[in-house]
Enzyme design. Structure first.
Site, short mmCIF file in Angstrom:
data_model
loop_
_atom_site.label_atom_id
_atom_site.label_comp_id
_atom_site.label_asym_id
_atom_site.label_seq_id
_atom_site.Cartn_x
_atom_site.Cartn_y
_atom_site.Cartn_z
N HIS A 102 5.99 -89.45 74.86
CA HIS A 102 4.64 -88.90 74.99
C HIS A 102 4.63 -87.83 76.07
CE1 HIS A 102 5.01 -92.42 77.62
NE2 HIS A 102 4.22 -91.78 78.48
N HIS B 96 8.29 -93.14 65.85
CA HIS B 96 8.69 -93.87 67.06
C HIS B 96 9.98 -93.29 67.64
CE1 HIS B 96 8.76 -96.98 70.07
NE2 HIS B 96 10.08 -96.99 69.89
N GLY C 155 9.78 -92.90 85.60
CA GLY C 155 8.45 -93.51 85.68
C GLY C 155 7.81 -93.77 84.33
P1 5GP Z 1 4.02 -93.18 81.24
O1 5GP Z 1 3.78 -93.89 82.54
O2 5GP Z 1 4.85 -94.02 80.28
O3 5GP Z 1 4.52 -91.80 81.37
O4 5GP Z 1 2.59 -92.99 80.60
C1 5GP Z 1 1.92 -94.00 79.90
C2 5GP Z 1 0.46 -93.65 80.00
O5 5GP Z 1 -0.24 -94.40 79.04
C3 5GP Z 1 -0.15 -94.00 81.36
O6 5GP Z 1 -0.71 -92.81 81.93
C4 5GP Z 1 -1.22 -95.03 81.04
O7 5GP Z 1 -2.39 -94.89 81.80
C5 5GP Z 1 -1.47 -94.78 79.56
N1 5GP Z 1 -1.88 -95.97 78.83
C6 5GP Z 1 -1.31 -97.22 78.90
N2 5GP Z 1 -1.92 -98.05 78.05
C7 5GP Z 1 -2.90 -97.33 77.44
C8 5GP Z 1 -3.88 -97.67 76.45
O8 5GP Z 1 -3.98 -98.79 75.96
N3 5GP Z 1 -4.73 -96.67 76.07
C9 5GP Z 1 -4.65 -95.42 76.59
N4 5GP Z 1 -5.54 -94.52 76.15
N5 5GP Z 1 -3.73 -95.06 77.51
C10 5GP Z 1 -2.88 -96.01 77.94
ZN ZN Z 2 6.15 -96.48 69.04
#
Ligand code: 5GP
Ligand code: ZN
Length: 111
Positions: free
Chosen positions: A99, A45, A92
């Site tokens: 990730h 984490h 964002g």
């Molecule tokens: P961030 O916006 O933090 O850069 O990216 C988070 C990503 O995680 C987003 O693109 C969103 O669609 C994806 N995401 C959020 N919840 C889930 C989930 O439960 N499963 C999967 N496979 N992707 C998720």
């Molecule tokens: Zn975590």
């Protein structure tokens, strides 16, 4: 810990896995922004890029080492791809577990 990606790593929440080893899990984004949209998370984490340090950077290195292999196995390495990290509110970031978005299968035009 109440972290969505830690729960996905632990298998508490299902995901569409494309690659896994002891350092990382790669799975399909639930809301893809490209024909191929993979989320790669370290099995540790780390809240955001701001939390990368000398001790945990090995997870980041391992992920970057595997990115070309994952892109190749999914068939879009040769045409090219985009890797994105969103950090913090202005960046964002919506899930506070570091990730990388690996996206391919289309030609990206904007930054
Ligand atoms: P961030 O916006 O933090 O850069 O990216 C988070 C990503 O995680 C987003 O693109 C969103 O669609 C994806 N995401 C959020 N919840 C889930 C989930 O439960 N499963 C999967 N496979 N992707 C998720
Ligand atoms: Zn975590």
């Amino acid at each position: 810990m109440d972290c969505l990606f830690c729960k996905i790593i632990d298998g508490e929440i299902p995901s569409n896995k494309v690659y896994e080893d002891d350092m990382m899990l790669a799975f399909r984004d639930i809301n893809p922004q490209a024909p191929e949209h993979i989320v790669i998370v370290p099995k540790c984490h780390i809240a955001s890029a701001n939390e990368i340090n000398a001790e945990n950077v090995k997870y980041v290195a391992a992920i970057w080492e595997k990115i070309p292999q994952i892109a190749s196995e999914l068939g879009f390495a040769e045409n090219g791809y985009r890797v994105v990290n969103n950090c913090g509110e202005d960046g964002g970031q919506t899930v506070p577990h570091l990730h990388f978005h690996l996206m391919g299968g289309k030609k990206f035009t904007d930054l």
